[in-house]
Design an enzyme around this catalytic site. Sequence first.
Site, short mmCIF file in Angstrom:
data_model
loop_
_atom_site.label_atom_id
_atom_site.label_comp_id
_atom_site.label_asym_id
_atom_site.label_seq_id
_atom_site.Cartn_x
_atom_site.Cartn_y
_atom_site.Cartn_z
N ARG A 27 0.82 -1.20 0.00
CA ARG A 27 0.00 0.00 0.00
C ARG A 27 0.85 1.25 0.00
O ARG A 27 0.55 2.22 -0.66
CB ARG A 27 -0.92 0.01 1.22
CG ARG A 27 -1.55 1.38 1.44
CD ARG A 27 -2.64 1.40 2.45
NE ARG A 27 -3.40 0.19 2.42
CZ ARG A 27 -3.73 -0.50 3.51
NH1 ARG A 27 -3.35 -0.08 4.69
NH2 ARG A 27 -4.43 -1.59 3.40
N TYR A 28 1.92 1.25 0.80
CA TYR A 28 2.77 2.43 0.93
C TYR A 28 3.92 2.31 -0.07
O TYR A 28 4.31 1.20 -0.44
CB TYR A 28 3.30 2.52 2.35
CG TYR A 28 2.20 2.69 3.38
CD1 TYR A 28 1.57 3.92 3.55
CD2 TYR A 28 1.77 1.62 4.15
CE1 TYR A 28 0.56 4.08 4.48
CE2 TYR A 28 0.76 1.77 5.09
CZ TYR A 28 0.15 3.00 5.25
OH TYR A 28 -0.85 3.14 6.17
N ARG A 65 7.33 0.19 1.37
CA ARG A 65 7.30 -0.95 2.30
C ARG A 65 6.11 -1.86 2.03
O ARG A 65 5.08 -1.42 1.53
CB ARG A 65 7.28 -0.47 3.75
CG ARG A 65 6.16 0.50 4.09
CD ARG A 65 6.63 1.42 5.23
NE ARG A 65 5.60 2.30 5.73
CZ ARG A 65 5.21 3.44 5.13
NH1 ARG A 65 5.72 3.77 3.96
NH2 ARG A 65 4.31 4.22 5.68
N CYS A 82 -2.13 -18.03 14.88
CA CYS A 82 -1.65 -17.27 16.03
C CYS A 82 -1.57 -18.22 17.21
O CYS A 82 -2.20 -19.27 17.22
CB CYS A 82 -2.60 -16.15 16.37
SG CYS A 82 -2.54 -14.84 15.15
N CYS A 129 -7.10 -13.49 19.65
CA CYS A 129 -7.47 -12.30 20.42
C CYS A 129 -8.86 -11.85 20.01
O CYS A 129 -9.19 -11.85 18.83
CB CYS A 129 -6.48 -11.18 20.17
SG CYS A 129 -4.78 -11.70 20.43
N CYS A 145 -9.28 -8.87 17.42
CA CYS A 145 -8.39 -8.94 16.25
C CYS A 145 -8.99 -8.30 14.99
O CYS A 145 -10.11 -8.57 14.60
CB CYS A 145 -8.04 -10.39 15.95
SG CYS A 145 -6.88 -10.53 14.60
N ARG A 189 -7.65 -8.84 12.01
CA ARG A 189 -7.56 -9.78 10.89
C ARG A 189 -8.39 -11.01 11.17
O ARG A 189 -7.99 -12.12 10.84
CB ARG A 189 -6.10 -10.17 10.66
CG ARG A 189 -5.27 -8.97 10.34
CD ARG A 189 -4.12 -9.27 9.43
NE ARG A 189 -3.40 -8.01 9.24
CZ ARG A 189 -2.27 -7.70 9.88
NH1 ARG A 189 -1.71 -8.58 10.68
NH2 ARG A 189 -1.71 -6.55 9.68
N ASP A 231 -10.37 -0.92 14.70
CA ASP A 231 -10.86 -1.01 13.32
C ASP A 231 -12.33 -1.39 13.22
O ASP A 231 -12.94 -1.78 14.20
CB ASP A 231 -10.03 -2.05 12.55
CG ASP A 231 -8.66 -1.52 12.21
OD1 ASP A 231 -8.55 -0.32 11.94
OD2 ASP A 231 -7.71 -2.32 12.23
N ASP A 262 -6.57 3.78 11.26
CA ASP A 262 -6.26 3.08 10.00
C ASP A 262 -7.52 3.18 9.16
O ASP A 262 -8.51 2.50 9.43
CB ASP A 262 -5.83 1.64 10.27
CG ASP A 262 -4.83 1.15 9.23
OD1 ASP A 262 -4.85 1.68 8.10
OD2 ASP A 262 -4.05 0.24 9.53
N LYS A 281 -2.82 4.45 7.54
CA LYS A 281 -2.77 5.02 8.88
C LYS A 281 -2.78 6.54 8.83
O LYS A 281 -1.91 7.14 8.21
CB LYS A 281 -1.51 4.54 9.59
CG LYS A 281 -1.47 3.05 9.78
CD LYS A 281 -0.17 2.64 10.42
CE LYS A 281 -0.04 1.14 10.48
NZ LYS A 281 0.24 0.54 9.16
C1 LIG Z 1 0.84 -0.62 9.03
C2 LIG Z 1 1.20 -1.03 7.71
C3 LIG Z 1 2.52 -0.91 7.23
C4 LIG Z 1 3.64 -0.34 8.06
O1 LIG Z 1 3.39 0.98 8.42
P1 LIG Z 1 4.49 1.79 9.23
O2 LIG Z 1 3.82 3.10 9.50
O3 LIG Z 1 5.66 1.89 8.35
O4 LIG Z 1 4.77 1.02 10.47
C5 LIG Z 1 2.79 -1.32 5.94
N1 LIG Z 1 1.81 -1.81 5.15
C6 LIG Z 1 0.54 -1.92 5.58
C7 LIG Z 1 -0.47 -2.45 4.65
C8 LIG Z 1 0.19 -1.54 6.86
O5 LIG Z 1 -1.07 -1.67 7.28
S1 SF4 Z 2 -4.38 -9.58 17.39
FE1 SF4 Z 2 -5.02 -11.06 15.81
S2 SF4 Z 2 -3.21 -11.36 14.52
FE2 SF4 Z 2 -2.52 -10.43 16.46
S3 SF4 Z 2 -1.97 -12.18 17.77
FE3 SF4 Z 2 -4.08 -11.64 18.24
S4 SF4 Z 2 -5.31 -12.99 16.92
FE4 SF4 Z 2 -3.22 -12.97 16.11
#
Ligand SMILES: *Cc1c(COP(=O)(O)O)cnc(C)c1O
Ligand code: SF4
Length: 422
Positions: free
Chosen positions: A118-119, A122, A131, A135, A138, A140, A299, A336, A343
């Site tokens: 996305r960025y 990175r 996991c 959690c 979570c 995800r 989120d 986010d 973010k």
């Molecule tokens: C959070 C995130 C990152 C890393 O973001 P930083 O601000 O560099 O820590 C990279 N890619 C995605 C998709 C993210 O959600």
């Molecule tokens: S927050 Fe979600 S991805 Fe992170 S450790 Fe917990 S269950 Fe796993």
Amino acid sequence: MNRYTKVKWKNIKLWENVTEEQWYDYKWQLSNAIKDVETLKKVAVIDKQEEEDLKKCLKKFRMAITPYYAALMDKKDKKCPVRMLAVPSAKELINSPEDLSDPLHEDIDSPAPGLTHRYPDRVLFLVTNICSMNCRHCTRRRLVGFEDVHMSWENIQKAIDYIKGAKEVRDVLISGGDPFVLNDNMLEKIISEIRKIKHVEIIRIGTRTPVVMPMRITDSLVNMLKKYHPIYVNTHFNHPKEMTADAREACEKLANAGIPLGNQTVLLNGLNDCPQIMKKLMHELLMARVKPYYIYQCDLSMGITHFRTSVSKGIEIIESLRGHTTGMAVPTFVVDAPGGGGKIPVMPNYLISMSDNKTILRNYEGVITTYTQPADYRTNPCDCEYCKDEKYKPMDGIAKLLSGEKLTLEPANLIRTKRHKK
Ligand SMILES: *Cc1c(COP(=O)(O)O)cnc(C)c1O
Ligand code: SF4
């Protein structure tokens, strides 16, 4: 509670015969995770209503609690933060109209399986869906907690090939699931492949194991990691209660291997939405040599409505940290943005007004003050060596407006622009 709680499993009947050796073996922790209501009832008081709710909830979402984390939760108090993060609640079955299954568009922005780009510089690389724990809050949950599958090597290879071809990627963030549920060999295989890529400068790993299964941070793990420096680890503490003696030792082990540690906290209703709890957490993190990195607005994932707070609560928390304690303890509060907006930092306003030469600022105490800008400062075109290198120039965004390369940024398909074309 003692400064550093030592989790006492021997007091819990279910584990009274578990030896020290077993308890501190992360594989034992993984294979003895609590996944059903019957076992849960042996370590926590669950009333009839709760039991019914739990059973309903487990039809939709899974539960897995490491014995270590379960031993840390209060047996009776449903408001115990550790328990709230571990034990499902009927509230998870409530879906709000704003809930989304992939709020961050991690799947849509994905050029290869498990990879989100996305960025500009990175990528986020999800190497497993598994996991040590499920959690409750979570983000995800669409990936985690439905089925336990590691990524196939074929898919991991595809993601690595993408990174090889994407010369602009200088930072690979390995996450999941939790990358530290992989064994050292598999993890090393992935990390060493990424380290071979010339344009990748740093490797970051996101893991919650120091919090929910600190015995995973073994000497052999850190000895392996430190071969591939610069490696950074970001962990995920949400409440000071989670900083036990074992958790602190895990962080220290990583730090001693020369790995800088950061922490990402999620702002959670009824759990840490309090400036004093947050301040305590930030101080505990610094003492374990972990630098607070982000506080996330919760989120819009499915079934976590009850954990969400207002955005203003996050601003209030930053207001109560900045200036009141060291800047080292002040993370960036981010929302986010849904739909892949990424973010977005949000904070109190410190800039009150401006004229040609005066900037009016306020500090944390409410003192209003003046910074007088140099009268003859002109932003001449900079001619440093990095300005000449395309790689360092912003590719997009507001930065392009500031550099003068663009005059406006316009949403696509404005009705007004469509009229122009006619
Ligand atoms: C959070 C995130 C990152 C890393 O973001 P930083 O601000 O560099 O820590 C990279 N890619 C995605 C998709 C993210 O959600
Ligand atoms: S927050 Fe979600 S991805 Fe992170 S450790 Fe917990 S269950 Fe796993």
